[in-house]
Design an enzyme around this catalytic site. Sequence first.
Site, PDB file in Angstrom:
ATOM      1  N   ASP A 294       0.600  -1.382  -0.110  1.00  0.00           N
ATOM      2  CA  ASP A 294      -0.301   0.054   0.109  1.00  0.00           C
ATOM      3  C   ASP A 294       0.930   1.475  -0.143  1.00  0.00           C
ATOM      4  O   ASP A 294       0.927   2.107   0.797  1.00  0.00           O
ATOM      5  CB  ASP A 294      -1.420  -0.069   1.055  1.00  0.00           C
ATOM      6  CG  ASP A 294      -2.467   1.312   0.764  1.00  0.00           C
ATOM      7  OD1 ASP A 294      -2.579   1.240  -0.109  1.00  0.00           O
ATOM      8  OD2 ASP A 294      -2.603   0.925   2.092  1.00  0.00           O
ATOM      9  N   SER A 329      -2.776   7.390   6.270  1.00  0.00           N
ATOM     10  CA  SER A 329      -2.237   6.862   5.102  1.00  0.00           C
ATOM     11  C   SER A 329      -1.777   5.726   4.261  1.00  0.00           C
ATOM     12  O   SER A 329      -1.887   4.920   5.551  1.00  0.00           O
ATOM     13  CB  SER A 329      -2.324   8.024   4.263  1.00  0.00           C
ATOM     14  OG  SER A 329      -1.945   7.703   2.888  1.00  0.00           O
TER      15      SER A 329
HETATM   16 ZN   LIG Z   1      -6.855   1.666   1.283  1.00  0.00          ZN
END
Ligand SMILES: [Zn+2]
Length: 382
Positions: A294, A329
């Site tokens: 990610d 985030s």
């Molecule tokens: Zn996500």
Amino acid sequence: MPSNKSVSDAPITQFINCKILKDYRLQREDLWTRDGKIIDPEKLFFDEQGYADKHVDCKGSIIAPGFIDLQINGGFGIDFSQSSQDVVAGVSFVAKKILEHGVTSFCPTLVTSPPAVYHQVLPQVKVHNGGAHGAGVLGFHLEGPFISKEKKGAHPEQFVRTFQSGTVEELLEVYGSLDNVAIVTLAPELAGSQSVVRELSQRGITVSVGHSVANLHQGEEAVRHGASFITHMFNAMLPFHHRDPGLVGLLTSDQIPAGRTVFYGMIADGIHTNPSALRIAHRVHPSGLVLVTDAITAMGLPPGRHPLGQQVIEIQGPHAYVAGTKTLSGSIATMDMCVRHFRQASDLIVLDDDLNVKATYISGQEVWRKEEEDDTCGWKLA
Ligand SMILES: [Zn+2]
């Protein structure tokens, strides 16, 4: 399975002095390749002369399959969701840089964006194989915009959408095209989502459930209609509750159709998921676990403020927050960092004894190799 072509002029490479994961144990064994495929040396000796054209001395290192990152938003200053950037150059740059982290193919990931961004970005990057130019592109991972506002995480709320008709036409209106799309993350509790799940699955696009307040039943329904993945397990979904375990319950659900496996991504950077949660997921459903980074634009960059899609994120130490908030985030971890962390939290062992990537091969070709500091480490062609 190893396969041999009985007649081939392609050179044969023999990796010697290496450790291979076999029967859940690292075993010392040679590895033979030809034409980018692993071959069975016994068959080779039987059919032909039995020789290698090239030897690679691994000096005791581990040989493992190349890493695949299904969720990577950018890195090294590149943000795939920034339509103002040259997306082709950006994807190519990241593709090249992640070779040194052992990633041989990946899904460039777009966070929730306005339709104009999808329309502009998606047609520019086609599915293609990896090589010396960089890791291969498996297709885009579109994370949003059909997600829950409550569990939007770092996604910009103004672009989050619900389904109006749940038809392909609606998807095309938003995304512009579904060509070169590999994965779509959506919230299965949204009205109309089940027909979308069916439609995407029938087109060979992996549907992942996530950024969602779905209960377990809604998750199971999505799986029944074709969903096969869960986006960053534990993050941006309801926490486990014993009367309604939510999407987490898919790990142990007895409602998964026979012969199907639900896979789940985990950001094993040591920040997004507590090692204990990582162990719980791995222990109850080891075969479904997929490590993802990610990673965002700031992976490989110094602390400070950096763009992520339509927002700004701030790097503080090992954390990436939406600027001015404490909302996590994406991560700034590289894939090999995640694998090293995961090894500490479980029994998985990959690559060399310190799990540092020493060299990366795609289709049998060495595409990246760590510079040798001295002749006691690294790889050497014999
Ligand atoms: Zn996500």
